[in-house]
Design an enzyme around this catalytic site. Structure first.
Site, PDB file in Angstrom:
ATOM      1  N   ASP A  44      40.467  38.096  31.619  1.00 17.06           N
ATOM      2  CA  ASP A  44      39.771  37.433  32.740  1.00 17.06           C
ATOM      3  C   ASP A  44      39.001  36.161  32.359  1.00 17.06           C
ATOM      4  O   ASP A  44      37.884  35.939  32.866  1.00 17.06           O
ATOM      5  CB  ASP A  44      38.807  38.427  33.421  1.00 17.06           C
ATOM      6  CG  ASP A  44      39.532  39.593  34.086  1.00 17.06           C
ATOM      7  OD1 ASP A  44      40.764  39.678  33.954  1.00 17.06           O
ATOM      8  OD2 ASP A  44      38.856  40.426  34.725  1.00 17.06           O
ATOM      9  N   LYS A 142      45.431  42.080  38.151  1.00 16.16           N
ATOM     10  CA  LYS A 142      44.848  43.380  38.528  1.00 16.16           C
ATOM     11  C   LYS A 142      43.837  43.160  39.638  1.00 16.16           C
ATOM     12  O   LYS A 142      43.367  42.036  39.836  1.00 16.16           O
ATOM     13  CB  LYS A 142      44.173  44.009  37.308  1.00 16.16           C
ATOM     14  CG  LYS A 142      43.042  43.139  36.787  1.00 16.16           C
ATOM     15  CD  LYS A 142      42.471  43.669  35.506  1.00 16.16           C
ATOM     16  CE  LYS A 142      41.368  42.786  34.996  1.00 16.16           C
ATOM     17  NZ  LYS A 142      40.226  42.627  35.927  1.00 16.16           N
ATOM     18  N   CYS A 187      35.259  44.365  32.605  1.00 13.32           N
ATOM     19  CA  CYS A 187      36.713  44.395  32.409  1.00 13.32           C
ATOM     20  C   CYS A 187      37.116  44.542  30.946  1.00 13.32           C
ATOM     21  O   CYS A 187      38.138  45.156  30.646  1.00 13.32           O
ATOM     22  CB  CYS A 187      37.344  43.179  33.060  1.00 13.32           C
ATOM     23  SG  CYS A 187      37.181  43.286  34.868  1.00 13.32           S
TER      24      CYS A 187
HETATM   25  C1  VGL Z   1      34.863  41.618  36.393  1.00 13.08           C
HETATM   26  C2  VGL Z   1      33.261  42.253  37.882  1.00 13.08           C
HETATM   27  C3  VGL Z   1      34.160  42.146  38.917  1.00 13.08           C
HETATM   28  C4  VGL Z   1      35.222  41.326  34.980  1.00 13.08           C
HETATM   29  C5  VGL Z   1      35.777  41.517  37.411  1.00 13.08           C
HETATM   30  O1  VGL Z   1      36.197  40.585  34.732  1.00 13.08           O
HETATM   31  O2  VGL Z   1      34.506  41.826  34.072  1.00 13.08           O
HETATM   32  N1  VGL Z   1      33.619  42.003  36.627  1.00 13.08           N
HETATM   33  N2  VGL Z   1      35.425  41.787  38.671  1.00 13.08           N
END
Ligand code: VGL
Ligand code: ZN
Length: 239
Positions: A44, A142, A187
């Site tokens: 991410d 995802k 994540c």
């Molecule tokens: C994430 C919160 C919401 C992350 C993704 O990538 O850690 N955190 N969506």
């Protein structure tokens, strides 16, 4: 801390075995060389989680050069992308009266509510422009089921809905996963734990991650990862 203890043991061991006093900085810490079975999982690293993004992780941008340097050491690199629908169940805006960073009970359990972020096709959801790992082989998305969040790159928050990554890794014989990216306590840690549960060797590269740290979530995440057998390492240990 485990890493420090291990490091110390290694230095003492090396000195007594060799019979000479070695102060070489390269011997001061365990070294790991990624093999053809190793994969760098870059979680991410998207505009939404960088300064100026919709869910900015403090200092998230600082990991980009670290990850680019790591990328050169791995034959196999996979990116992940948080990839939400509009009106996603994890967004506070989808629950009237709720604010970001509050929680709610959903069918699969407690869900932290986030600002709207990483909406499919938006600039906010793009991988960070500064990433420079052209040989990366896969981008796995995802969080695209509107009713289920997925911090993990393996299994969504219902514990059942799979992304397919386990099968991909198994089919390619990739059994050592090195995890970096954003955010350490969401994540990254959920992905690292699920990789262990899939029977893989897992290391999290701490200085190639940054955390959100909501109500002690960072400390809890490291504890949970340790309990699952995730190794906590530094990028300087990878040669
Ligand atoms: C994430 C919160 C919401 C992350 C993704 O990538 O850690 N955190 N969506
Ligand atoms: Zn998300």
């Amino acid at each position: 801390m485990m890493t420090n203890m291990k490091r110390r043991t290694f230095v003492i061991g090396a000195a007594s075995f060799s019979g000479v006093t070695l102060f070489s900085p390269t011997l001061a810490q365990p070294a790991t060389k990624p093999s053809t079975n190793s994969v760098l999982l870059v979680v991410d690293v998207q505009n939404c989680f960088l300064p100026g993004g919709t869910l900015a992780v403090p200092d998230g941008n600082e990991i980009i050069p670290v990850i680019n340097a790591l990328g050169k050491k791995f034959e196999n690199v996979i990116f992940t992308q948080d990839w939400h629908t509009e009106n996603h169940a994890s967004f506070a805006s989808s629950h009237p009266g709720k604010n970001p960073f509050e929680t709610i009970e959903l069918s699969y359990g407690t869900q932290v509510l986030w600002p709207d972020h990483c909406i499919q096709g938006s600039d906010d959801a793009r991988l960070a422009e500064g990433l420079n790992i052209p040989h990366a082989q896969l981008i796995i998305r995802k969080g695209y089921h509107s009713e289920i969040d997925s911090y993990s790159t393996f299994v969504a928050a219902d514990g059942e809905t799979k992304t397919g990554l386990t099968g991909y890794l198994k089919e390619r014989g990739l059994n050592e996963v090195y995890v970096c990216g954003l955010a350490t306590d969401f994540c990254v840690s959920w992905s690292a734990i699920d990789a262990r549960r899939a029977g893989l060797g897992v290391s999290v590269i701490e200085d190639a991650c940054r955390a959100i740290d909501l109500n002690g979530s960072l400390k809890a995440a490291w504890q949970a990862m340790k309990q699952e057998g995730v190794q906590r390492i530094s990028s300087s240990e990878i040669t």
